[in-house]
Design an enzyme around this catalytic site. Structure first.
Site, PDB file in Angstrom:
ATOM      1  N   ASN A  97       0.796  -1.226   0.000  1.00  0.00           N
ATOM      2  CA  ASN A  97       0.000   0.000   0.000  1.00  0.00           C
ATOM      3  C   ASN A  97       0.827   1.274   0.000  1.00  0.00           C
ATOM      4  O   ASN A  97       0.337   2.323  -0.428  1.00  0.00           O
ATOM      5  CB  ASN A  97      -0.914  -0.011   1.235  1.00  0.00           C
ATOM      6  CG  ASN A  97      -1.570   1.325   1.476  1.00  0.00           C
ATOM      7  OD1 ASN A  97      -2.562   1.685   0.849  1.00  0.00           O
ATOM      8  ND2 ASN A  97      -0.996   2.108   2.403  1.00  0.00           N
ATOM      9  N   TYR A 120       2.272  10.479 -10.998  1.00  0.00           N
ATOM     10  CA  TYR A 120       1.531   9.608 -10.081  1.00  0.00           C
ATOM     11  C   TYR A 120       0.687   8.598 -10.870  1.00  0.00           C
ATOM     12  O   TYR A 120       0.711   7.394 -10.586  1.00  0.00           O
ATOM     13  CB  TYR A 120       0.632  10.455  -9.182  1.00  0.00           C
ATOM     14  CG  TYR A 120      -0.323   9.656  -8.319  1.00  0.00           C
ATOM     15  CD1 TYR A 120       0.114   9.048  -7.152  1.00  0.00           C
ATOM     16  CD2 TYR A 120      -1.669   9.511  -8.676  1.00  0.00           C
ATOM     17  CE1 TYR A 120      -0.762   8.312  -6.357  1.00  0.00           C
ATOM     18  CE2 TYR A 120      -2.550   8.778  -7.886  1.00  0.00           C
ATOM     19  CZ  TYR A 120      -2.084   8.188  -6.723  1.00  0.00           C
ATOM     20  OH  TYR A 120      -2.957   7.456  -5.955  1.00  0.00           O
TER      21      TYR A 120
END
Length: 255
Positions: A88, A154
């Site tokens: 994560n 991103y």
């Protein structure tokens, strides 16, 4: 038989902490890893207060393979094994193309993509020993499905994670390890709390369900992939966004 154990990287804040909380409430042993030892210790205490399984914080840096090997080793030593890795840990700084530096690009790929790789590589042997090894990657709708100005680097990392996932799922299938991904939409985290109500309302306006997601919404999706009865699901991605990607236009939300 020992309880099942999950390791959540980037588990001290935001979505990672939400994932960890769902697993803790469902009786898993939970290890969380993050670079900030103070924040990690605080999250460890808060997660323990939820009851259910046991919780361990292990300081670690996903960009260093040796660090992730130490995190996994500490988790296995403490709990006796590892069954689920939630890869994560991530970062999401903003940079427009004209101003984006090589360092900007390298930093986000180091954390979001290389960090995912190092976490998975470190966990492979204990996951192979588990009767039901599971890997769950936190990707995003940004990159694989949508775009947003300032987040091209991103989005690139999040799309790369899904490309990685599909081949990793094939390679690890023979070991009984599944590899899947959760794609969050707009989720209310500490990072959004300081943006102001006007900004948050503009985000809600683009979501058919008219609310931001909760970090535990992502946790429940990760828990589904992690369960033993999801053993025939691999190489898949699950969008958790309140319907955000569905409308053709913003006007369609209220039509």
């Amino acid at each position: 038989m020992r309880s099942r154990t999950v390791l959540v990287t980037g588990g001290s804040l935001g979505i990672g902490k939400g994932i960890a909380s769902v697993f803790a409430k469902n009786g898993y042993n939970v290890a969380i890893s993050a670079r900030d030892a103070e924040q990690g210790a605080k999250a460890e205490g808060e997660l323990r207060a939820l009851g259910g399984g046991k919780v361990l914080f292990v300081p670690g840096d996903v960009t260093l393979k040796s660090s992730m090997q130490e995190v996994v080793a500490a988790t296995v030593e403490h709990f006796g094994g590892l069954d689920v890795l939630c890869a994560n840990a991530g970062m999401f700084p903003s940079a427009k193309l004209d101003a984006m530096s090589e360092d900007d690009w390298d930093a986000i790929f180091d954390v979001n993509v290389k960090g995912m790789l190092f976490s998975i590589q470190a966990a492979l042997e204990p996951l192979r020993r588990s009767p039901a090894g599971r890997i769950v990657i936190t990707s995003s709708i940004t990159g694989p499905i949508t775009g947003y100005p300032g987040w091209s680097h991103y989005g690139g990392t999040k799309a790369a994670q899904l490309g990685f996932m599909r081949t990793a799922a094939i390679e690890l299938a023979r070991d009984g390890i599944t590899v899947n991904a959760v794609l969050p939409g707009n989720i209310y985290t500490e990072g959004l709390a300081g943006m102001g109500e006007e900004y948050l309302e503009s985000m809600r306006a683009s979501i058919p369900m008219k609310r931001l997601g909760d970090v535990e919404d992502i946790g429940h999706a990760a828990l589904f992939f992690a369960q033993e009865n999801a053993g025939y699901v691999t190489g898949q991605s699950l969008v958790v966004d309140g319907g955000q990607i569905l409308p053709e236009t913003l006007g369609a939300v209220d039509a």
